[in-house]
Design a protein around this motif. Sequence first.
Motif, PDB file in Angstrom:
ATOM      1  N   PHE A   1       0.752  -1.285   0.096  1.00  0.00           N
ATOM      2  CA  PHE A   1       0.221   0.081  -0.132  1.00  0.00           C
ATOM      3  C   PHE A   1       0.745   1.322  -0.158  1.00  0.00           C
ATOM      4  N   ALA A   2       0.543   2.106  -0.917  1.00  0.00           N
ATOM      5  CA  ALA A   2       1.362   3.494  -1.094  1.00  0.00           C
ATOM      6  C   ALA A   2       2.770   3.403  -1.491  1.00  0.00           C
ATOM      7  N   ALA A   3       3.114   2.001  -2.221  1.00  0.00           N
ATOM      8  CA  ALA A   3       4.519   2.116  -2.529  1.00  0.00           C
ATOM      9  C   ALA A   3       4.677   2.909  -3.961  1.00  0.00           C
ATOM     10  N   PRO A   4       5.699   3.677  -3.966  1.00  0.00           N
ATOM     11  CA  PRO A   4       6.293   4.119  -5.223  1.00  0.00           C
ATOM     12  C   PRO A   4       6.509   3.079  -6.319  1.00  0.00           C
ATOM     13  N   VAL A   5       5.839   3.081  -7.644  1.00  0.00           N
ATOM     14  CA  VAL A   5       5.987   2.344  -8.429  1.00  0.00           C
ATOM     15  C   VAL A   5       6.161   2.643  -9.727  1.00  0.00           C
ATOM     16  N   ALA A   6       6.613   1.901 -10.784  1.00  0.00           N
ATOM     17  CA  ALA A   6       6.812   2.324 -12.220  1.00  0.00           C
ATOM     18  C   ALA A   6       5.473   1.340 -12.875  1.00  0.00           C
ATOM     19  N   TYR A   7       4.836   1.872 -13.889  1.00  0.00           N
ATOM     20  CA  TYR A   7       3.794   1.209 -14.410  1.00  0.00           C
ATOM     21  C   TYR A   7       3.879   1.505 -15.927  1.00  0.00           C
ATOM     22  N   LYS A   8       3.523   0.621 -16.867  1.00  0.00           N
ATOM     23  CA  LYS A   8       3.079   0.820 -18.057  1.00  0.00           C
ATOM     24  C   LYS A   8       1.550   0.954 -18.476  1.00  0.00           C
ATOM     25  N   GLN A   9       1.246   2.040 -19.196  1.00  0.00           N
ATOM     26  CA  GLN A   9      -0.009   2.385 -19.438  1.00  0.00           C
ATOM     27  C   GLN A   9      -0.606   1.460 -20.261  1.00  0.00           C
ATOM     28  N   GLN A  10       0.041   0.875 -21.059  1.00  0.00           N
ATOM     29  CA  GLN A  10      -0.656   0.018 -22.232  1.00  0.00           C
ATOM     30  C   GLN A  10       0.622  -1.429 -22.304  1.00  0.00           C
TER      31      GLN A  10
ATOM     32  N   GLY B   1       7.844   2.711 -22.525  1.00  0.00           N
ATOM     33  CA  GLY B   1       8.182   3.752 -21.556  1.00  0.00           C
ATOM     34  C   GLY B   1       7.539   3.410 -20.331  1.00  0.00           C
ATOM     35  N   TRP B   2       7.853   3.886 -19.075  1.00  0.00           N
ATOM     36  CA  TRP B   2       7.297   3.572 -17.589  1.00  0.00           C
ATOM     37  C   TRP B   2       7.071   4.934 -17.047  1.00  0.00           C
ATOM     38  N   THR B   3       5.873   4.745 -16.513  1.00  0.00           N
ATOM     39  CA  THR B   3       5.315   6.010 -15.585  1.00  0.00           C
ATOM     40  C   THR B   3       5.342   5.894 -14.511  1.00  0.00           C
TER      41      THR B   3
ATOM     42  N   ASP C   1      -4.226  -7.436  -6.461  1.00  0.00           N
ATOM     43  CA  ASP C   1      -4.615  -8.965  -6.182  1.00  0.00           C
ATOM     44  C   ASP C   1      -3.858  -9.871  -6.714  1.00  0.00           C
ATOM     45  N   GLY C   2      -2.777  -9.356  -7.418  1.00  0.00           N
ATOM     46  CA  GLY C   2      -2.086 -10.290  -8.106  1.00  0.00           C
ATOM     47  C   GLY C   2      -2.302 -10.380  -9.714  1.00  0.00           C
ATOM     48  N   THR C   3      -3.556 -10.110 -10.092  1.00  0.00           N
ATOM     49  CA  THR C   3      -4.187  -9.993 -11.442  1.00  0.00           C
ATOM     50  C   THR C   3      -4.214  -8.460 -11.947  1.00  0.00           C
ATOM     51  N   THR C   4      -4.724  -7.652 -11.223  1.00  0.00           N
ATOM     52  CA  THR C   4      -5.028  -6.155 -11.406  1.00  0.00           C
ATOM     53  C   THR C   4      -4.388  -5.328 -10.381  1.00  0.00           C
ATOM     54  N   ALA C   5      -3.878  -4.294 -10.790  1.00  0.00           N
ATOM     55  CA  ALA C   5      -3.418  -3.196  -9.941  1.00  0.00           C
ATOM     56  C   ALA C   5      -4.222  -1.937  -9.955  1.00  0.00           C
ATOM     57  N   TRP C   6      -4.320  -1.491  -8.644  1.00  0.00           N
ATOM     58  CA  TRP C   6      -5.089  -0.055  -8.747  1.00  0.00           C
ATOM     59  C   TRP C   6      -4.136   0.824  -8.284  1.00  0.00           C
TER      60      TRP C   6
ATOM     61  N   ALA D   1      -1.488  -6.259 -13.145  1.00  0.00           N
ATOM     62  CA  ALA D   1      -0.367  -6.206 -12.248  1.00  0.00           C
ATOM     63  C   ALA D   1       0.803  -6.509 -12.884  1.00  0.00           C
ATOM     64  N   ALA D   2       1.055  -7.272 -13.984  1.00  0.00           N
ATOM     65  CA  ALA D   2       2.287  -7.629 -14.671  1.00  0.00           C
ATOM     66  C   ALA D   2       2.833  -6.257 -15.073  1.00  0.00           C
ATOM     67  N   GLN D   3       2.207  -5.200 -15.390  1.00  0.00           N
ATOM     68  CA  GLN D   3       2.854  -4.025 -15.689  1.00  0.00           C
ATOM     69  C   GLN D   3       3.146  -2.947 -14.676  1.00  0.00           C
ATOM     70  N   VAL D   4       3.364  -3.547 -13.507  1.00  0.00           N
ATOM     71  CA  VAL D   4       3.756  -2.669 -12.355  1.00  0.00           C
ATOM     72  C   VAL D   4       4.989  -3.499 -11.541  1.00  0.00           C
ATOM     73  N   LYS D   5       6.051  -2.320 -11.358  1.00  0.00           N
ATOM     74  CA  LYS D   5       7.118  -2.762 -10.843  1.00  0.00           C
ATOM     75  C   LYS D   5       7.421  -1.716  -9.718  1.00  0.00           C
ATOM     76  N   PRO D   6       7.970  -2.503  -8.561  1.00  0.00           N
ATOM     77  CA  PRO D   6       8.269  -1.545  -7.236  1.00  0.00           C
ATOM     78  C   PRO D   6       9.523  -0.766  -7.386  1.00  0.00           C
ATOM     79  N   LEU D   7       9.694   0.344  -6.968  1.00  0.00           N
ATOM     80  CA  LEU D   7      10.719   0.907  -7.025  1.00  0.00           C
ATOM     81  C   LEU D   7      11.808   0.759  -5.817  1.00  0.00           C
ATOM     82  N   ASP D   8      12.924   0.340  -6.051  1.00  0.00           N
ATOM     83  CA  ASP D   8      13.976   0.291  -4.807  1.00  0.00           C
ATOM     84  C   ASP D   8      14.434   1.335  -4.421  1.00  0.00           C
ATOM     85  N   VAL D   9      13.392   2.036  -3.270  1.00  0.00           N
ATOM     86  CA  VAL D   9      13.679   3.454  -2.751  1.00  0.00           C
ATOM     87  C   VAL D   9      14.490   3.152  -1.448  1.00  0.00           C
ATOM     88  N   VAL D  10      14.560   2.043  -1.146  1.00  0.00           N
ATOM     89  CA  VAL D  10      15.450   1.780   0.131  1.00  0.00           C
ATOM     90  C   VAL D  10      16.841   2.011  -0.148  1.00  0.00           C
TER      91      VAL D  10
END
Length: 295
Positions: free
Chosen positions: A193-202, A207-209, A217-222, A231-240
Motif C-alpha cells: 500500500f502506497a508504494a512508489p511504483v513504475a507502471y506501463k499504461q499499455q 516507457g514507464w510512468t 490482487d496479483g492480477t489487477t493493480a489499482w 499487475a504484470a505492468q507494475v514494478k516496485p521502486l527500490d527506494v530503500v
Amino acid sequence: MGAMRVRLLLALATIPLVTACTGGSSSEPVKTPEAGTGKDTTTDAPAGARVAANSPLAGKDERFGTVRAFAGDDPGKTVAIPGKRAWTVGPGESWTISLYEFVRADGTKNVFKGPAGEPDFAIPGAYTFPATPARGLAKGALVLVPVEGSTTCGRVLAASEAEIKVAFLFDTKRTEQAFQPDQVLPLDGKLAFAAPVAYKQQPDSKGWTLGTLVYTDGTTAWLQGATRVPAAQVKPLDVVRAYKAGDKVFAVPAESDAFVAATVTKVEGDGLQYEIKTPDGATKLADVCAVTPPF
C-alpha cells in the motif's frame, strides 16, 4: 365547500416543492467519464477533478444519509482498522492517498471522517491501510507523511516513541516537521500500500510512468489517480537503496512522470533528491522516491 376545495388544491400543489426541497433523490452526480469515451457526462464535480482513461471509477458517487458512497471497483477485501486513523484514498474522485480519521467498518468498506465541511465517506477496505505506530525507524529511513490531503516522501531525522521528526520537500522547499508515530508510513521497496511504483499504461508501451500503488490482487493493480492496469505492468521502486554518484539508474526528473535512463551525479537536500544526468547531457533533479535501478 368552495373555500375548502381551494385549500385542498393549494395543499396538493405544494407536494412536489416539498419533495424537491427535502431531496427526493439521494444521488449527487460528480464528473465521471462515459465508458470508453473519456467524456464527462456531468459538470458539477469539484473544479480540477480528473479521471484517467483507464480509471476504475464507474457510475456516480452517491450520498446516503451522512456518508458519501464509493462508486468504483470493490475487490471485496475486508481490512480491520484497529486505531483512530488509517491511510486511504480520499473521497469522491480524488483517488489520492492520505491519512484520515476512521469512523467505523461497514461490510467490505471502511468509513472515514470527511474533510471540513464535507460528509463522511466510505472506501473499499482493499484501498485502506491501518495507521499503526512506526517503531524502530533509524535516521535516514524513507517514509511517507501526510501533507494537505496527500502524502509526500521524506527521510527520518530523529525518532522516539513519542514523535518522529521528518524532512521532506514541500513546494520544492526542504521542510522539517514532527509527526506522531501513527502518522508515518515506512517504505520498504516492496509492492505494498502506497508504494512508489513504475507502471506501463499499455502492455506494449516502451516507457514507464511513475505511480503509487493502492492495491493489487496479483492480477489487477489499482493505482493512485484512479488508474487500473494489469499487475504484470507494475514494478516496485527500490527506494530503500542509497544511490551515489556514478550509479546508473532509471529516474523521473522533477516536473515529469516518465522514467528516463540516467546517471546519478550528486546527492542533494540531505538525501531528499538526486542530481542526475540524462543521455542528452542535461542535468536535472529527481526526488528520492522516483529513482530505481535500471529495469
